[in-house]
Write an enzyme that holds these catalytic residues in place. Structure first.
Site, PDB file in Angstrom:
ATOM      1  N   LYS A   1      40.583  29.184  46.829  1.00 37.54           N
ATOM      2  CA  LYS A   1      41.190  29.984  45.774  1.00 37.54           C
ATOM      3  C   LYS A   1      41.353  29.134  44.525  1.00 37.54           C
ATOM      4  O   LYS A   1      41.680  27.939  44.612  1.00 37.54           O
ATOM      5  CB  LYS A   1      42.548  30.502  46.255  1.00 37.54           C
ATOM      6  CG  LYS A   1      43.232  31.490  45.338  1.00 37.54           C
ATOM      7  CD  LYS A   1      44.501  32.013  46.006  1.00 37.54           C
ATOM      8  CE  LYS A   1      45.255  33.003  45.156  1.00 37.54           C
ATOM      9  NZ  LYS A   1      46.449  33.545  45.843  1.00 37.54           N
TER      10      LYS A   1
ATOM     11  N   SER B   1      46.552  38.711  45.576  1.00 38.80           N
ATOM     12  CA  SER B   1      45.955  37.679  44.724  1.00 38.80           C
ATOM     13  C   SER B   1      44.902  36.825  45.404  1.00 38.80           C
ATOM     14  O   SER B   1      44.036  36.277  44.728  1.00 38.80           O
ATOM     15  CB  SER B   1      47.044  36.802  44.103  1.00 38.80           C
ATOM     16  OG  SER B   1      47.447  35.754  44.923  1.00 38.80           O
TER      17      SER B   1
ATOM     18  N   SER C   1      49.904  37.767  49.764  1.00 38.38           N
ATOM     19  CA  SER C   1      48.611  37.468  49.160  1.00 38.38           C
ATOM     20  C   SER C   1      47.573  36.842  50.072  1.00 38.38           C
ATOM     21  O   SER C   1      46.442  36.645  49.662  1.00 38.38           O
ATOM     22  CB  SER C   1      48.789  36.581  47.923  1.00 38.38           C
ATOM     23  OG  SER C   1      48.906  37.390  46.783  1.00 38.38           O
TER      24      SER C   1
END
Length: 551
Positions: free
Chosen positions: A131, A212, A236
């Site tokens: 990420k 996210s 998330s």
């Protein structure tokens, strides 16, 4: 402020993969229009596909164990596997926008691993995506999806990146996300960042990727990597895992070091693996854990972490287990999710578990609307983000006020669809330390001793189980995604672990099942999740349905 996770895309913006080591992008489907070209280098340029993505190839659904066996007997090596994923990203990601940037040195890393020839490392040659909150000391950026941090290249790997490299992984690139992990806006724009565009759900392209860590989950679902790393403040990891039919592990806060990860709400932030199977997630988790000198919270993990979580996996692991079903709050918001969860509960019983139903969390309703939660988030985000911006290398905003000003100056790209009312609220709110300490204690008391631990203790339970969230909603760039409900809040506020596993489909849209437990109960949760996975066999690859097909 809401739970630090949401966002959306400007399709007219060129998603930036700086120093991209690939060729021109494929033409996207009519749903998205023509995809902008992306720069490549002569060393690894590939011809892009001119058709929409098709189903998985022979390698795309294989787990780490089988890939390593193929390497051991000479049928595969790290370079060939890395090249396979790079080519697949080039061909498929113009449709998905899951990968914000590809590592231009990925093939060189793979060749080095092949030359070393050390198959004892648990992730030897396995391409992994991170990420875009996770710092890497290479030619990639670390930006939280924001134009404000373009060009930021840290001098040191984040702890998780360093541990992945030490375990033999190839860092393949960075994944798209809800910008600033969803903290930018008070509305829900999952998977949108100004830098990366709108991430799309591969099971139906007009559906949200959810929360996210969306790019990390979509990339795993679509076979763009072996596994990925996500982060979670509240939902998330487990929510996008549910929406994309993959496995997500949100560890106990302090189990995995967060040094070098752009922070959100430190009392809640976790870093964890996303994979196609529980076994692969367990392998990754074992490489990530341990005390991190840059993260004081990890000191509590001494004597509690394990280097090999696969030893807890047992296909018969549900036999004799006691599992509770907390119905208040966590059922009833989606009849599709309820139906899938009921079938999953029946599978748990058939596999030998004792199911206590209902086994409600006593404080469930309080946890969903806690004034103290807003205090904690606003206090921690402001301080953590100001500290990060002040210390990060390069030219960029040095605090939250400057970031807000930057976004206004670049509103045509940063604020075209998404307001920054989340950042503005954090900047405006000003709580004292004593008020914050009291709020944090309230969060912990209601979610821990009077919440998860209370119900586990009362019914002598190993874990709780509930639908992770409902089927993914339609992407709405103007108003934001709708969000009906989910399972994440108790574990988020407590800092406790949760594992989401594929549980079923509602009209072709995935829904997951969450196993939740007390602090440091990852071995138990992984055992139960693996046994359920083996009994249910739900996962299937995505179909990339366009917007005009069905539900």
């Amino acid at each position: 402020m809401t739970s630090q996770e949401s966002h959306r895309t400007d399709r007219t913006n060129t998603p930036r993969r700086t120093v991209l080591a690939l060729g021109t992008a494929a033409a996207a489907s009519p749903l998205l229009g023509a995809s902008p070209a992306r720069a490549g280098t002569a060393s690894s340029t590939r011809h892009a596909s001119t058709t929409a993505p098709t189903g998985p190839t022979a390698l795309d659904e294989l787990g780490i164990g089988e890939l390593r066996r193929r390497m051991a007997d000479g049928r595969l090596d790290a370079e060939r596997l890395t090249r396979h994923y790079l080519e697949r990203i080039e061909r498929m990601d113009p449709l998905l926008h899951a990968v914000i940037e590809v590592n231009p040195d990925a093939l060189r890393e793979a060749r080095r691993l092949d030359a070393e020839g050390d198959p004892r490392k648990p992730l030897h040659g396995m391409p992994v995506l991170l990420k875009d909150l996770v710092e890497t000391a290479d030619r990639m950026h670390t930006t939280a999806g924001s134009l404000a941090l373009e060009g930021v290249r840290p001098a040191t790997d984040a702890t998780v990146a360093a541990r992945l490299r030490a375990a033999g992984a190839v860092i393949l690139g960075k994944t798209n996300l809800s910008e600033w992990a969803g903290g930018m806006s008070l509305t829900h724009h999952a998977g949108w960042s100004a830098r990366g565009g709108q991430t799309r759900n591969p099971y139906k392209l007009d559906r949200s990727p959810n929360e996210s860590s969306s790019g990390s989950a979509v990339a795993v679902a679509a076979g763009l990597c072996v596994a990925s790393i996500g982060t979670e403040t509240n939902g998330s990891i487990i929510d996008p895992s549910s929406a994309n039919c993959v496995v997500g592990v949100k560890p106990t806060v302090g189990l995995v070091g967060r040094g070098g990860v752009i922070p959100g709400v430190p009392s809640q932030d976790s870093v964890g693996p996303i994979a196609r199977t529980v076994r692969d997630a367990a392998i990754l988790l074992g490489t990530l854990v341990g005390v991190d000198d840059r993260d004081p919270a990890t000191r509590a993990s001494r004597g509690r972490f394990h280097r090999d979580y696969t030893r807890f996996l047992d296909a018969d692991g549900l036999k004799g287990a006691r599992i509770g079903v907390p119905r208040t709050v966590y059922f009833g918001y989606s009849h599709h999710a309820d139906d899938i969860a009921e079938r999953a509960i029946a599978t748990l019983r058939e596999a030998g578990a004792t199911v206590v139903d209902p086994a409600d969390i006593p404080t469930a309703e309080q946890l969903e609307d806690l004034p103290s939660s807003m205090v904690v988030q606003a206090y921690e985000i402001k301080r953590a983000l100001n500290g990060y911006l002040a210390d990060a290398p390069g030219e960029h905003p040095r605090n939250l006020a400057e970031l807000i000003a930057f976004n206004l100056e670049h509103a045509d790209r940063e604020l075209r669809y998404v307001r920054q009312d989340g950042l503005e609220a954090v900047q405006r709110l000003d709580f004292g330390e004593s008020e914050y300490r009291e709020a944090l204690a309230t969060n912990h008391r209601l979610s821990r001793a009077e919440g998860i631990d209370a119900v586990l203790r009362r019914y002598r339970l190993d874990a709780l189980v509930m639908p992770t969230t409902g089927p993914p909603a339609k992407i709405d760039l103007i108003r934001g995604d709708s969000y009906g409900g989910g399972a994440s809040t108790p574990a988020a506020l407590a800092g406790y672990p949760a594992v989401s596993v594929p549980a079923g489909f509602a009209l072709g849209l995935p829904v997951g099942l969450t196993f939740m437990g007390t602090a440091w109960s990852e071995p138990v949760l992984l055992r139960l999740a693996h046994a359920y996975e083996q009994a249910s066999r739900v996962r299937r690859p995505p179909t990339y349905r366009p917007a005009d097909v069905g539900f």
